[in-house]
Design a protein around this motif. Sequence first.
Motif, PDB file in Angstrom:
ATOM      1  N   ARG A   1      -8.216 -29.996  20.044  1.00 28.09           N
ATOM      2  CA  ARG A   1      -9.059 -30.239  18.874  1.00 28.09           C
ATOM      3  C   ARG A   1     -10.298 -29.350  18.788  1.00 28.09           C
ATOM      4  O   ARG A   1     -10.862 -29.188  17.715  1.00 28.09           O
ATOM      5  CB  ARG A   1      -9.490 -31.714  18.853  1.00 28.09           C
ATOM      6  CG  ARG A   1      -8.322 -32.663  18.810  1.00 28.09           C
ATOM      7  CD  ARG A   1      -8.757 -34.108  18.611  1.00 28.09           C
ATOM      8  NE  ARG A   1      -9.413 -34.292  17.320  1.00 28.09           N
ATOM      9  CZ  ARG A   1      -9.888 -35.474  16.917  1.00 28.09           C
ATOM     10  NH1 ARG A   1      -9.808 -36.533  17.701  1.00 28.09           N
ATOM     11  NH2 ARG A   1     -10.471 -35.570  15.733  1.00 28.09           N
ATOM     12  N   VAL A   2     -10.730 -28.791  19.908  1.00 25.34           N
ATOM     13  CA  VAL A   2     -11.964 -28.000  19.896  1.00 25.34           C
ATOM     14  C   VAL A   2     -11.683 -26.502  20.039  1.00 25.34           C
ATOM     15  O   VAL A   2     -12.088 -25.700  19.199  1.00 25.34           O
ATOM     16  CB  VAL A   2     -12.920 -28.474  21.012  1.00 25.34           C
ATOM     17  CG1 VAL A   2     -14.174 -27.599  21.049  1.00 25.34           C
ATOM     18  CG2 VAL A   2     -13.296 -29.936  20.802  1.00 25.34           C
TER      19      VAL A   2
ATOM     20  N   PRO B   1      -8.999 -24.632  19.616  1.00 24.34           N
ATOM     21  CA  PRO B   1      -8.232 -23.903  18.591  1.00 24.34           C
ATOM     22  C   PRO B   1      -9.060 -23.380  17.421  1.00 24.34           C
ATOM     23  O   PRO B   1      -8.589 -22.520  16.673  1.00 24.34           O
ATOM     24  CB  PRO B   1      -7.216 -24.958  18.116  1.00 24.34           C
ATOM     25  CG  PRO B   1      -7.023 -25.851  19.290  1.00 24.34           C
ATOM     26  CD  PRO B   1      -8.401 -25.962  19.891  1.00 24.34           C
ATOM     27  N   SER B   2     -10.287 -23.860  17.249  1.00 22.87           N
ATOM     28  CA  SER B   2     -11.125 -23.315  16.175  1.00 22.87           C
ATOM     29  C   SER B   2     -11.648 -21.924  16.516  1.00 22.87           C
ATOM     30  O   SER B   2     -12.120 -21.202  15.626  1.00 22.87           O
ATOM     31  CB  SER B   2     -12.299 -24.257  15.895  1.00 22.87           C
ATOM     32  OG  SER B   2     -13.218 -24.268  16.978  1.00 22.87           O
ATOM     33  N   ARG B   3     -11.559 -21.536  17.775  1.00 25.78           N
ATOM     34  CA  ARG B   3     -12.067 -20.233  18.196  1.00 25.78           C
ATOM     35  C   ARG B   3     -11.016 -19.356  18.867  1.00 25.78           C
ATOM     36  O   ARG B   3     -11.229 -18.158  19.032  1.00 25.78           O
ATOM     37  CB  ARG B   3     -13.237 -20.425  19.178  1.00 25.78           C
ATOM     38  CG  ARG B   3     -14.479 -21.022  18.528  1.00 25.78           C
ATOM     39  CD  ARG B   3     -15.560 -21.263  19.562  1.00 25.78           C
ATOM     40  NE  ARG B   3     -16.820 -21.676  18.957  1.00 25.78           N
ATOM     41  CZ  ARG B   3     -17.129 -22.926  18.661  1.00 25.78           C
ATOM     42  NH1 ARG B   3     -16.251 -23.905  18.921  1.00 25.78           N
ATOM     43  NH2 ARG B   3     -18.295 -23.228  18.111  1.00 25.78           N
TER      44      ARG B   3
ATOM     45  N   HIS C   1      -6.563 -18.731  19.885  1.00 26.62           N
ATOM     46  CA  HIS C   1      -5.162 -19.123  19.854  1.00 26.62           C
ATOM     47  C   HIS C   1      -4.844 -19.819  21.175  1.00 26.62           C
ATOM     48  O   HIS C   1      -5.299 -19.384  22.232  1.00 26.62           O
ATOM     49  CB  HIS C   1      -4.265 -17.893  19.704  1.00 26.62           C
ATOM     50  CG  HIS C   1      -4.528 -17.085  18.481  1.00 26.62           C
ATOM     51  ND1 HIS C   1      -4.082 -17.444  17.234  1.00 26.62           N
ATOM     52  CD2 HIS C   1      -5.204 -15.912  18.305  1.00 26.62           C
ATOM     53  CE1 HIS C   1      -4.463 -16.558  16.348  1.00 26.62           C
ATOM     54  NE2 HIS C   1      -5.149 -15.603  16.971  1.00 26.62           N
TER      55      HIS C   1
END
Length: 205
Positions: free
Chosen positions: A182-183, A185-187, A189
């Motif tokens: 959840r955290v 993957p925003s930054r 792959h």
Amino acid sequence: MSTHPALGPALDPAHTALLVLDCQPAILAALPEDGDREALLGRLAGAIADVRAEGGTIAHVRVGFTEADWDAVPAANRSFAPLARHRAMHHEDPAAAVHERLAPRDGDIVVRKTRYGAMSTTDLDRQLRERGITTLVVSGLSTSGAVLSTVVDAADRDYRLHVLSDGVADPDPGVHDVLLHRVLPSRAHVVDTAGLRALLRASTS
């Protein structure tokens, strides 16, 4: 740029580095089970071999302190003040060395740090850029410590980022799962060791 149908753009080994963070006996000891530690080391050793075989860079990052480093840690630092107070993780202590199964080789980058992130107290960023590295694959310990701090910092420095999902671990499995799914993957792959191998090979196919 070539792609892997399921995983996205291929990795160019000449511009890719695998970061192996804090894989030291003292830190591995915090993981729950001996079997889990050995399995993790096996996967990391395999990833290192895959990146080396394709001509990529391996960068080992370890935490270790000199007397001066301990003295420089302020009491306000909740994470590192206890280490300084107890004179833990001396840089020459075998427990602070890179684990023997992942031992650095000639040509690898090796840096010693005194905080969580791989770059904030080292010259790692400079060494990577001197080699033309633009993509980082982050692995090692711990998901909530060195991995998280390094990914956040490296994203701000505009690296292309991957996190090795089966090559990172944390003493708290719940925190590990939240960060990984959840955290991070925003930054970055998120890819496993088999996916990493496929992305490395896709660049030449």
